[in-house]
Design a protein around this motif. Structure first.
Motif, PDB file in Angstrom:
ATOM      1  N   TYR A   1      14.465  -9.810   1.782  1.00  0.00           N
ATOM      2  CA  TYR A   1      14.882  -8.471   2.173  1.00  0.00           C
ATOM      3  C   TYR A   1      13.957  -8.008   3.277  1.00  0.00           C
ATOM      4  N   GLU A   2      14.392  -6.955   3.967  1.00  0.00           N
ATOM      5  CA  GLU A   2      13.614  -6.454   5.079  1.00  0.00           C
ATOM      6  C   GLU A   2      12.279  -5.924   4.555  1.00  0.00           C
ATOM      7  N   GLY A   3      11.196  -6.339   5.158  1.00  0.00           N
ATOM      8  CA  GLY A   3       9.899  -5.853   4.715  1.00  0.00           C
ATOM      9  C   GLY A   3       9.287  -6.725   3.631  1.00  0.00           C
ATOM     10  N   LEU A   4       9.903  -7.898   3.389  1.00  0.00           N
ATOM     11  CA  LEU A   4       9.342  -8.835   2.403  1.00  0.00           C
ATOM     12  C   LEU A   4       7.953  -9.273   2.870  1.00  0.00           C
ATOM     13  N   GLU A   5       6.996  -9.220   1.963  1.00  0.00           N
ATOM     14  CA  GLU A   5       5.625  -9.561   2.348  1.00  0.00           C
ATOM     15  C   GLU A   5       5.183 -10.865   1.726  1.00  0.00           C
TER      16      GLU A   5
ATOM     17  N   HIS B   1       4.584 -11.073  -1.929  1.00  0.00           N
ATOM     18  CA  HIS B   1       5.739 -11.165  -2.823  1.00  0.00           C
ATOM     19  C   HIS B   1       6.340 -12.551  -2.822  1.00  0.00           C
TER      20      HIS B   1
ATOM     21  N   PHE C   1      -5.289  -8.317 -10.435  1.00  0.00           N
ATOM     22  CA  PHE C   1      -6.479  -7.486 -10.365  1.00  0.00           C
ATOM     23  C   PHE C   1      -6.904  -6.963 -11.726  1.00  0.00           C
TER      24      PHE C   1
ATOM     25  N   ASP D   1      12.450 -10.260   7.995  1.00  0.00           N
ATOM     26  CA  ASP D   1      12.224 -10.026   9.422  1.00  0.00           C
ATOM     27  C   ASP D   1      11.499 -11.196  10.090  1.00  0.00           C
TER      28      ASP D   1
ATOM     29  N   GLU E   1       8.608 -11.799  11.394  1.00  0.00           N
ATOM     30  CA  GLU E   1       7.270 -12.245  10.999  1.00  0.00           C
ATOM     31  C   GLU E   1       7.353 -13.146   9.765  1.00  0.00           C
ATOM     32  N   PHE E   2       8.265 -12.777   8.869  1.00  0.00           N
ATOM     33  CA  PHE E   2       8.373 -13.564   7.657  1.00  0.00           C
ATOM     34  C   PHE E   2       8.940 -14.950   7.963  1.00  0.00           C
TER      35      PHE E   2
ATOM     36  N   SER F   1       9.788   1.937   5.393  1.00  0.00           N
ATOM     37  CA  SER F   1       9.993   0.540   5.053  1.00  0.00           C
ATOM     38  C   SER F   1       9.303   0.261   3.729  1.00  0.00           C
ATOM     39  N   ARG F   2       9.457  -0.961   3.255  1.00  0.00           N
ATOM     40  CA  ARG F   2       8.806  -1.314   1.997  1.00  0.00           C
ATOM     41  C   ARG F   2       7.370  -1.765   2.231  1.00  0.00           C
ATOM     42  N   ARG F   3       7.057  -2.051   3.484  1.00  0.00           N
ATOM     43  CA  ARG F   3       5.678  -2.446   3.747  1.00  0.00           C
ATOM     44  C   ARG F   3       4.768  -1.251   3.671  1.00  0.00           C
TER      45      ARG F   3
ATOM     46  N   VAL G   1      -9.327  -2.512  -6.559  1.00  0.00           N
ATOM     47  CA  VAL G   1     -10.012  -3.449  -7.438  1.00  0.00           C
ATOM     48  C   VAL G   1     -10.907  -4.388  -6.643  1.00  0.00           C
TER      49      VAL G   1
ATOM     50  N   ARG H   1       8.890   1.993  10.155  1.00  0.00           N
ATOM     51  CA  ARG H   1       9.314   0.887  11.012  1.00  0.00           C
ATOM     52  C   ARG H   1      10.383   1.402  11.962  1.00  0.00           C
TER      53      ARG H   1
END
Lengths: 296, 369
Positions: free
Chosen positions: A74-78, A81, A88, A145, A147-148, B155-157, B172, B193
């Motif tokens: 999905y858009e903004g997938l990092e 994830h 933590f 996107d 970058e991914f 955005s989700r970022r 943390v 974005r």
């Protein structure tokens, strides 16, 4: 009966095995999957929604007896994830526990212990590499996107992931990677070049009948043929969303649930909602002569 | 068993044929084909067909050309019928007149800075259709300075920020450095974005006095945000010109764009072309959540009803629909043409696009849409 084949010797053998999971590939798709398996190259599948791209990955996992890992894009997938994240909470707990136990030891050792594998949360890409041989499904890569994509290219070229605190994790056997795209945008050529490219079409009439019969054995042969024919005609109508195999199956099982053994224009009109997912498409088809679409 | 050298030279020859037919078939892809053939039965034409198709092609557009080249080189039959979903075959491009007779730098530049400035001020409000050649050249320079800011979306970022939700990871990690003591909470919040901007520029005959200016505006928009701007021309058919407009120099970009547009100064069938856009691009995601700017005078030769339907569809997909009509800048203009009447209910912002000042205003509308 499921026929598993871990290392098929030719496309036909793989096709046979896939058929035993009720996935009926044509020759092109069987060859694509076979080559992906033996050449260790990712398979890039493009095609309209509902032609069976995702289902192929599932079927391949089943016949090869490999675990399936799925990454939905999905858009903004990092990366955190898709690859891994540190747990933590547990790291902190570990530190507290050490404190409570008055563990003396040197701090460096304690710190190093925090970045132990057991505090690493693996996400689909890392899971697929660690648990290899596996099947990795990267679904709807066109939604992520640029970058991914670049990052994915890196992982798929050498099947290694490096975690700064831990070192490099390498897959013994590269996973079988299936990437799917609905073509909402053009995926970068560099990524495609790493892959085998296959454009998946809607199945032809005979194959569609075979799929319907196989997946829905309760549906009569006559009904399956009529549904396949009508679906094929609907696909030629220039609709907003031409029905895929999934819709044809929904339709056939809806008709079956209503007790139909054959497709008649009235029931067809009543159950159109199972195949057409836009109001405009429904209106369009209802306004056409019914006989032309649903007749014999 | 065929000789390996035979296989290699056959494949290389085929790759050459394919390249001539317009499929990229780069050396690494050809290498992949050779590897694929090695895993299959070399004497089976269908296997060779698939080995090549899976490795040498990269988009549905390539498939028809592949089939033709395969049939030509191996003079064998092609296993399957015409692939579905491919776009139309490549068309011969025609070169279009882009400038109103102007040939670049005429030697009539005003040398005095003051006259230049005031001249620019007057030019800003002049209708671009009524300019002299020299004025056009001057205006072009001002156009290059237009840099429409892109609208933003959430955005989700997430990015570190002094406020917002607690960033567990950073908090943390900082705590671990302090022996497990949480001293300070780190925060992060969604990073905005850029929202996609799609420009649909009418290049039909009735729009020809404005098409050059509109494309220059589009060029400035693409230059400002190459990754999130798409430009299509509409007339009798749909043409994507985003790639051409990415060239840095506006004149070269417009020349490239012009070469790509086959229906320059033709008729208008906005409804049909809009439908083609929505079917091939919009529905799939290009228009979804985007700011879509339609630049047209709304002269519709096809049925206004179809245009109305498609505009409604566009309105449901897009974040905002902006309609730019150069005639709106004229005093006494009323949107009475059939196309305009049908389209207006689905338009969020209806603006003029006849002068530099109007384009500056348009840039503002896009930014805040």
């Amino acid at each position: 009966m499921l026929r598993q084949v871990t290392q098929p010797t030719d496309p036909a053998q793989l096709a046979d095995a896939l058929e035993s999971t009720d996935y009926l590939p044509d020759e092109g798709l069987a060859t694509a999957a076979y080559l992906a398996l033996v050449m260790h190259r990712p398979l890039f599948l493009e095609g309209e929604a509902g032609v069976g791209k995702t289902a192929l990955a599932r079927a391949l996992a089943e016949v090869t007896g490999r675990p399936l890992y799925r990454l939905q894009c999905y858009e903004g997938l990092e990366a955190s994830h898709a690859l891994y994240d540190w747990d933590f909470g547990r790291q902190l707990l570990h530190l507290r526990a050490a404190e409570a136990a008055h563990a003396t030891g040197d701090t460096e050792q304690l710190e190093a212990g925090l970045y132990d594998r057991r505090f690493l949360l693996a996400r689909p890409l890392l899971q697929a590499l660690e648990d290899s041989p596996s099947v990795l499904l990267v679904d709807e890569v066109d939604r992520a996107d640029d970058e991914f994509e670049a990052f994915l290219l890196e992982v798929l070229s050498d099947f290694t992931i490096s975690v700064p605190e831990l070192g490099t994790i390498r897959a013994e056997t590269p996973p079988l990677v299936v990437l799917t795209s609905n073509r909402t945008r053009e995926v970068h050529d560099a990524l495609k070049r790493r892959c085998l490219y296959h454009w998946l079409e809607h199945p032809d009439f005979d194959r569609e009948v075979a799929i319907l019969r196989r997946r829905l054995p309760e549906v009569t042969d006559e009904l399956a043929r009529q549904v396949a024919r009508a679906t094929g005609r609907l696909r030629e109508l220039d609709l907003l969303k031409p029905p895929g195999v999934a819709e044809a199956m929904d339709w056939a099982s809806a008709l079956h649930a209503l007790g139909c053994r054959e497709l008649d224009p009235d029931t067809a009109a009543r159950t159109l909602g199972a195949v057409l997912k836009y109001r405009e498409d429904g209106e369009r088809v209802r306004s056409l002569a019914r006989g032309a679409l649903f007749g014999a | 068993m065929p000789d390996t050298r035979d296989v290699v030279s056959t494949v290389l020859g085929f790759a050459r044929t394919l390249r001539n037919a317009g499929v990229a078939a780069s050396p690494d892809r050809v290498e992949a084909m050779l590897a694929a053939v090695a895993h299959l039965d070399v004497l089976d034409a269908t296997a060779v067909y698939w080995a090549g198709r899976l490795t040498l092609c990269g988009s549905p557009d390539d498939l028809d050309r592949y089939d033709a080249a395969f049939a030509a080189w191996f003079s064998g039959q092609v296993p399957r019928g015409r692939p579905r979903g491919g776009d139309e075959p490549a068309r011969l491009a025609t070169v279009a007149p882009l400038t109103g007779g102007g040939t670049g730098d005429a030697g009539e530049e005003p040398s005095d800075l003051a006259t230049k400035a005031s001249g620019a001020e007057v030019l800003r409000h002049r209708d671009v259709a009524e300019l002299t050649v020299a004025e056009r050249v001057e205006l072009r320079r001002l156009f290059a300075l237009l840099a429409p800011a892109t609208p933003m979306r959430r955005s989700r970022r997430r990015a570190p920020s002094p406020h917002g939700a607690v960033d567990a990871g950073r908090t943390v990690r900082a705590a671990l450095r302090d022996g497990g003591e949480v001293r300070r909470l780190a925060h992060h919040r969604a990073r905005p974005r850029p929202r996609r901007v799609v420009l649909l520029v009418d290049v039909s005959g009735s729009m020809s006095p404005y098409a050059d200016a509109l494309l220059r505006f589009a060029h400035a928009a693409v230059r400002a945000r190459p990754a999130s701007t798409e430009v299509f021309t509409i007339g009798t058919r749909l043409t994507r010109v985003t790639r051409e407009l990415r060239l840095r120099d506006p004149d070269r970009a417009l020349a490239a764009g012009g070469a790509a547009i086959p229906d320059w100064s033709g008729g208008t069938r906005i409804g049909e072309v809009l439908k083609a856009f929505l079917d091939r691009w919009g529905q799939r995601g290009t228009a979804r959540g985007a700011v879509v700017v339609v630049c047209s005078d709304g002269w519709e030769r096809g049925g206004a009803e179809l245009l109305g339907e498609q505009m409604a569809r566009l309105h449901r997909l897009a974040h905002a629909v902006v309609w730019v009509n150069p005639h709106k800048g004229r005093s006494g203009y009323e949107p009475l043409t059939g196309g305009m009447v049908a389209a207006l209910p689905s338009v969020d912002h209806f603006v003029a696009g006849h002068s530099l000042a109007a384009f500056e205003e348009l840039a503002g509308v896009i930014t805040h849409a």
